[in-house]
Write an enzyme that holds these catalytic residues in place. Structure first.
Site, PDB file in Angstrom:
ATOM      1  N   ASN A  43      -0.872   0.942  -0.657  1.00  0.00           N
ATOM      2  CA  ASN A  43      -2.290   0.056  -1.002  1.00  0.00           C
ATOM      3  C   ASN A  43      -1.861  -0.846  -2.013  1.00  0.00           C
ATOM      4  O   ASN A  43      -1.696  -0.622  -3.525  1.00  0.00           O
ATOM      5  CB  ASN A  43      -3.373   0.989  -1.166  1.00  0.00           C
ATOM      6  CG  ASN A  43      -4.395   0.446  -2.043  1.00  0.00           C
ATOM      7  OD1 ASN A  43      -4.647  -0.525  -1.715  1.00  0.00           O
ATOM      8  ND2 ASN A  43      -5.283   0.498  -2.645  1.00  0.00           N
ATOM      9  N   LYS A 103      -3.402  -3.237  -3.561  1.00  0.00           N
ATOM     10  CA  LYS A 103      -4.418  -3.939  -4.028  1.00  0.00           C
ATOM     11  C   LYS A 103      -4.085  -5.249  -4.067  1.00  0.00           C
ATOM     12  O   LYS A 103      -3.473  -5.988  -2.789  1.00  0.00           O
ATOM     13  CB  LYS A 103      -4.207  -3.092  -5.287  1.00  0.00           C
ATOM     14  CG  LYS A 103      -3.641  -1.616  -5.456  1.00  0.00           C
ATOM     15  CD  LYS A 103      -4.730  -1.297  -6.663  1.00  0.00           C
ATOM     16  CE  LYS A 103      -4.139   0.126  -6.618  1.00  0.00           C
ATOM     17  NZ  LYS A 103      -5.203   1.510  -7.947  1.00  0.00           N
ATOM     18  N   HIS A 111     -12.435   3.616  -2.107  1.00  0.00           N
ATOM     19  CA  HIS A 111     -11.596   3.529  -3.137  1.00  0.00           C
ATOM     20  C   HIS A 111     -12.314   3.465  -4.208  1.00  0.00           C
ATOM     21  O   HIS A 111     -12.970   2.575  -4.273  1.00  0.00           O
ATOM     22  CB  HIS A 111     -10.477   2.335  -3.037  1.00  0.00           C
ATOM     23  CG  HIS A 111      -8.949   2.706  -3.636  1.00  0.00           C
ATOM     24  ND1 HIS A 111      -9.392   2.378  -5.177  1.00  0.00           N
ATOM     25  CD2 HIS A 111      -7.891   2.912  -3.653  1.00  0.00           C
ATOM     26  CE1 HIS A 111      -8.262   2.780  -5.838  1.00  0.00           C
ATOM     27  NE2 HIS A 111      -7.656   3.000  -5.301  1.00  0.00           N
ATOM     28  N   GLU A 114     -12.038   1.648  -7.014  1.00  0.00           N
ATOM     29  CA  GLU A 114     -12.027   0.584  -7.790  1.00  0.00           C
ATOM     30  C   GLU A 114     -13.383   0.142  -7.314  1.00  0.00           C
ATOM     31  O   GLU A 114     -13.328  -0.853  -7.731  1.00  0.00           O
ATOM     32  CB  GLU A 114     -10.680  -0.359  -7.402  1.00  0.00           C
ATOM     33  CG  GLU A 114      -9.423   0.208  -8.593  1.00  0.00           C
ATOM     34  CD  GLU A 114      -8.172  -0.072  -8.072  1.00  0.00           C
ATOM     35  OE1 GLU A 114      -7.958  -0.502  -6.876  1.00  0.00           O
ATOM     36  OE2 GLU A 114      -7.223   1.020  -8.617  1.00  0.00           O
ATOM     37  N   GLU A 156      -8.557  11.341  -4.478  1.00  0.00           N
ATOM     38  CA  GLU A 156      -7.640  10.421  -5.096  1.00  0.00           C
ATOM     39  C   GLU A 156      -8.697  10.714  -6.583  1.00  0.00           C
ATOM     40  O   GLU A 156      -9.161  10.238  -6.831  1.00  0.00           O
ATOM     41  CB  GLU A 156      -7.778   8.920  -5.435  1.00  0.00           C
ATOM     42  CG  GLU A 156      -7.297   8.431  -3.595  1.00  0.00           C
ATOM     43  CD  GLU A 156      -6.075   7.258  -4.044  1.00  0.00           C
ATOM     44  OE1 GLU A 156      -5.570   7.007  -4.058  1.00  0.00           O
ATOM     45  OE2 GLU A 156      -7.143   6.314  -4.219  1.00  0.00           O
ATOM     46  N   GLY A 204      -2.660   5.430 -10.722  1.00  0.00           N
ATOM     47  CA  GLY A 204      -2.090   4.650 -12.472  1.00  0.00           C
ATOM     48  C   GLY A 204      -2.001   5.104 -13.813  1.00  0.00           C
ATOM     49  O   GLY A 204      -1.465   3.635 -14.398  1.00  0.00           O
ATOM     50  N   SER A 259      -0.675   8.498  -8.760  1.00  0.00           N
ATOM     51  CA  SER A 259       0.574   8.471  -9.771  1.00  0.00           C
ATOM     52  C   SER A 259       1.727   9.191  -9.107  1.00  0.00           C
ATOM     53  O   SER A 259       2.414   9.756  -9.583  1.00  0.00           O
ATOM     54  CB  SER A 259       0.771   8.826 -10.609  1.00  0.00           C
ATOM     55  OG  SER A 259      -0.427   7.901 -11.603  1.00  0.00           O
TER      56      SER A 259
HETATM   57  C1  PEP Z   1      -4.295   3.665  -5.644  1.00  0.00           C
HETATM   58  O1  PEP Z   1      -5.279   3.025  -6.187  1.00  0.00           O
HETATM   59  O2  PEP Z   1      -5.080   4.362  -4.001  1.00  0.00           O
HETATM   60  C2  PEP Z   1      -3.523   4.208  -6.382  1.00  0.00           C
HETATM   61  C3  PEP Z   1      -2.763   5.578  -5.982  1.00  0.00           C
HETATM   62  O3  PEP Z   1      -2.662   4.211  -7.245  1.00  0.00           O
HETATM   63  P1  PEP Z   1      -1.226   4.426  -8.067  1.00  0.00           P
HETATM   64  O4  PEP Z   1      -0.607   4.633  -7.187  1.00  0.00           O
HETATM   65  O5  PEP Z   1      -0.984   3.238  -8.541  1.00  0.00           O
HETATM   66  O6  PEP Z   1      -1.848   5.457  -8.854  1.00  0.00           O
END
Ligand code: PEP
Length: 265
Positions: free
Chosen positions: A8, A10, A103, A105, A182, A188, A226
């Site tokens: 992703n 973003k 997601h 966000e 997630e 992040g 992460s």
């Molecule tokens: C995400 O935004 O879906 C995500 C998993 O980000 P990160 O790998 O940076 O934690």
């Protein structure tokens, strides 16, 4: 089951030039070791502005890497007077195979709720666009031991989708739905739950999906939050973790492909 590694991007990268470099590096890396990478599905989700550019490159390298978008219209599956939206039909027409929906966000900043998500799922199914549904608890919910309650509520969209969409084919259900677990506090942040904790949550998700419809017994359940080359092997070792959704580490071809390698068993 073949694993899934989804990147992703973003709101990155900032320029067309950087997009070109990232896709070129990914395509070169996958082509150079196609025997390894055939063992997992690799999907990338650029921002919608770059979808056509990426689609053109991937089309020339048929089948190496699949294309996803980060959102889809909840208002229509096709076209109409919906300023700023992008429909499942338009995405399909541009070579997109998957839509990431829900997601954290988008739930947080764009107030994406179960009603919008249900519409999005219906529109995706209408246009044969695959769905990657993200679910996950916040840090406060995790600390209050509410993870399974939160996930059950978020998964109720799938149950509603099944009840409403009696025209959805078994083929769509079997091949066009991925769930990405997630935990919001892991996105992040560099904080990761233990593989055992993720495995337990995935077991819960799988049982829940199966209780909706036996076709969902094999729906891939991915972990996101992460994931890095350093921890990917640990997640890949769990039978119940069918892949990963990667944010930050998807923005460098080397780190993304190292993660994909860990899942190419
Ligand atoms: C995400 O935004 O879906 C995500 C998993 O980000 P990160 O790998 O940076 O934690």
């Amino acid at each position: 089951m073949k694993s899934w590694v989804v990147g992703n991007w973003k709101l990155n990268p900032a320029s067309v030039k950087e997009v070109q470099a990232l896709v070129d590096n990914l395509v070169d890396g996958v082509s150079a070791q196609s025997d390894i990478f055939q063992a997992c599905h690799i999907v990338i989700a650029p921002c919608v502005l770059h979808v056509s550019q990426v689609s053109d490159i991937l089309e020339r390298k048929q089948g190496l890497i699949q294309l996803a978008c980060q959102d889809v219209s909840a208002l229509t599956a096709t076209s109409g007077a919906y300023t700023g939206d992008i429909s499942a039909q338009q995405l399909r027409d541009s070579g997109v195979e998957w839509a990431i929906i829900g997601h954290s966000e988008r739930r947080q900043y764009c107030h994406e709720d179960n009603t919008a998500l249900l519409n999005k799922m219906n529109h995706c199914a209408d246009q044969d666009l695959g769905v990657i549904l993200c679910i996950g608890e916040s840090e406060a919910e995790y600390e209050a031991d509410r993870t399974t309650q939160v996930l059950a509520d978020q998964l109720s969209v799938v149950e509603d989708f099944l009840q409403q969409s009696n025209k959805v084919s078994a083929d769509y259900l079997s091949n066009k739905l991925l769930i990405a677990y997630e935990p919001v506090w892991a996105i992040g942040t560099g904080k990761v739950p233990s593989v055992q904790d993720v495995t337990n949550v995935h077991k819960f998700i799988r049982e829940r999906l199966q209780s909706f419809d036996s076709t969902l017994a094999t729906t891939p359940v991915l972990y996101g939050g992460s994931v890095k080359p350093e921890n990917a092997k640990d997640f890949a070792a769990s039978e119940l973790i069918n892949g990963v959704l990667v944010g930050g580490a998807a923005l460098k071809a080397d780190s993304f492909l190292d993660i994909a390698k860990a899942f190419s068993k």
